[in-house]
Each structure stands twice: as structure tokens, then as C-alpha cells.
Design an enzyme around this catalytic site. Structure first.
Site, PDB file in Angstrom:
ATOM      1  N   TYR A  94       0.889  -1.162   0.000  1.00  0.00           N
ATOM      2  CA  TYR A  94       0.000   0.000   0.000  1.00  0.00           C
ATOM      3  C   TYR A  94       0.920   1.202   0.000  1.00  0.00           C
ATOM      4  CZ  TYR A  94      -3.880   3.056   1.514  1.00  0.00           C
ATOM      5  OH  TYR A  94      -4.841   4.030   1.595  1.00  0.00           O
ATOM      6  N   TYR A 140       2.155   5.153   6.678  1.00  0.00           N
ATOM      7  CA  TYR A 140       2.807   4.307   5.675  1.00  0.00           C
ATOM      8  C   TYR A 140       4.114   3.742   6.218  1.00  0.00           C
ATOM      9  CZ  TYR A 140       5.619   3.246   1.513  1.00  0.00           C
ATOM     10  OH  TYR A 140       6.450   2.641   0.588  1.00  0.00           O
TER      11      TYR A 140
END
Length: 304
Positions: free
Chosen positions: A74, A138
Site C-alpha cells: 500500500y 505508511y
């Protein structure tokens, strides 16, 4: 068993996964399977176990050495700030499940990670053992994925990279190509420093490491850094892109990070040292400027 490889690439539809597939398919007698997320959901424990087991069996029946290179991630850095659950599933749970499956099948695993595991406050290239201190969702989820892989029983290596671009998918180079055609001039930040990395060169480095891992001659160092060498700011990178296009680099103006606020803070400095990579006897990637020129020469997708 031969020295030829069978390479399973979760995340095979992305820009790095596509380059890995292309490179492996060029090798005579090698086998590549590069499923996208619709073909292999890395967050589905049963699907991951079945995929790795069946791939390993097929490879060994063909007298090939199986290796998994995980390119699934991702990577929407800003979106992860408000969708941390999805980032966690793909960036942390996925690698954990792949590592467990690889451990069960005795298959080496190379897991691709990122410079975002660092806080970006360094003034010299980060070594693999530098303290991790991610500042974004992230980065935190990617670090969790690294630790899951390294804590597993799989023969595994984590390979961090940065500023990756290629002909497939969205990336900085393709954005600059588009903006060069749309705007008379543009502003690009000059206070973030990193190492632009061509996906094709990164893929070549990963395949070289995969060959070592497959013959049980992998590096002792479980975490490695692999980028094109040298460094630049985003502004310097953009000017080089304009130069490759035959456009005037003076059209690109420098600005500061504060001029472009984003949900996720960007590292001010994310240059990764390749010392451990070189010490392991692996081929260092070429300078980033040479790689960019080669990318424009060899990959027409960059300009289409």
C-alpha cells in the site's frame, strides 16, 4: 536441481512487479508468476499459503529453485494517514502471512521496503541498522512488515529502496513528463533529498539477490539497501527529467516543503547507504543520472 529460478512476485501488476516479471521471463528456462492483488490477496492467509505451496511444488517438479519477491504494498502515502487499517493489512499482515508460508515451504523470501521507516533527519546516508523512527502511517506499517518478516522462520531478507519510478503506474517521472506538456513552468521542492531509483535497475538487483538466496548463499546481513547511487532534491530530479525531454530545465523553479503541505510529512533526507549491499558482494546500482538517461532511452512508456 538446476541454478534456474522460479520467482513468485506478489504485487506483480505494479511498476516494480512488472519489471521483475519482465526480467525473469528474459532468462532462459526461468519461470515467473506475478499475480496482482485480484489474483492473490496477500491479506488472505489461506490464499497465500496455497499460492506459495503450489508454486514451490511446481517449481521443484520442474527442477527450478523457488523464490518469493514481495512487491505488494500500500504505497498511497497520504491516503494511509486516514486509511491506516488498509495500509496495515497490506504492508504488515501481508508480509507476515507470506513469511509464514515461505517458512512452511522452505522458500526464500525477499521483502521490499522503504526509506519511510526513517524519520528523515539524518545528514548522511542511512545504514540498514540505523534506528527506525517512521513519522507516517505508511512508514509505520512498512516497518511492521519488515519486523514480521525478520521475526519469522523463513529464510528472508528485507530490501529497502526509495524514490522508485518506471514506465508502469503513477510516479514522479511520469508526472513531470505530463506537467512539462501542460505548464509553462512549475515549482518543485528543493529541500527533500533522496536517490531516484529506476525500477528496472532495482529489479535487476533483486534478481541477483534472489539467485544468491535460492542457492542458500544469501548475505548474512538480513536488511539491505538498494537504490541507484548518488542523491538529488526533487527539484534537481525534475530538472534532469526536463533535460531528458529536451525541454528547458529553467522552467522548473525551486520551492520549499512548506509550500506544498501534505497529510503525511515527507522525509527531508532519505538517502540510503548501499555499503551493506556492496559488502555482501552484490552489484551496486549505477548512478541515478545515468539510470534516468537509460530509462528514457529504453522505456517509451515514460513519455506516453
Amino acid at each position: 536441481m538446476s541454478g534456474r529460478l522460479a520467482v513468485l512476485v506478489p504485487g506483480g501488476r505494479g511498476q516494480l512487479g512488472g519489471e521483475l516479471k519482465r526480467l525473469v521471463q528474459q532468462r532462459s528456462g526461468w519461470l515467473a508468476h506475478a499475480p496482482g492483488s485480484r489474483e492473490l490477496d496477500v491479506t488472505d492467509e489461506g490464499a497465500v499459503a496455497d499460492a506459495v505451496d503450489s508454486f514451490a511444488e511446481t517449481a521443484r517438479d520442474a527442477r527450478l529453485r523457488p523464490v518469493v519477491i514481495n512487491a505488494a504494498a500500500y504505497t498511497a502515502v497520504d491516503a494511509a494517514e486516514s486509511d491506516a487499517g488498509a495500509a496495515e493489512r497490506i504492508n504488515a499482515t501481508g508480509p507476515r502471512l507470506l513469511a509464514a508460508a515461505c517458512a512452511g515451504s522452505g522458500v526464500p523470501l525477499l521483502h521490499v521496503s522503504t526509506d519511510y521507516v526513517f524519520d528523515g533527519t539524518a545528514t548522511e546516508p542511512y545504514e540498514p541498522d540505523a534506528p527506525a523512527a517512521p513519522r507516517t502511517a505508511y512508514g509505520r506499517t512498512k516497518l511492521a512488515g519488515e519486523r514480521a518478516v525478520l521475526d519469522s522462520a523463513a529464510p528472508a531478507w528485507v530490501v529497502r529502496t526509495a524514490w522508485v519510478y518506471g514506465g508502469g503506474g503513477a510516479n514522479f517521472v511520469r508526472s513531470m513528463v505530463r506537467l512539462a506538456a501542460e505548464r509553462p513552468e512549475l515549482s518543485v521542492v528543493d529541500d527533500q533529498i533522496g536517490s531516484p531509483t529506476w525500477a528496472a535497475d532495482l529489479a535487476a538487483g533483486l534478481v541477483e539477490l534472489a539467485e544468491r538466496a535460492a542457492r542458500r548463499d544469501g548475505p548474512r546481513q538480513p536488511v539491505l539497501h538498494c537504490t541507484n547511487t548518488g542523491s538529488a532534491s526533487w527539484w534537481e530530479f525534475a530538472r534532469a527529467i526536463f533535460a531528458e525531454l529536451g525541454s528547458d530545465p529553467e522552467r522548473v523553479r525551486p520551492c520549499g516543503t512548506a509550500d506544498f503541505p501534505r497529510p503525511a510529512p515527507r522525509p527531508a533526507y532519505s538517502v540510503l547507504s548501499d555499503r551493506a549491499w556492496r559488502d555482501a558482494g552484490l552489484t551496486p546500482l549505477r548512478p541515478w543520472r545515468e539510470a534516468l538517461a537509460a530509462a528514457f532511452e529504453q522505456d517509451p512508456r515514460l513519455t506516453t
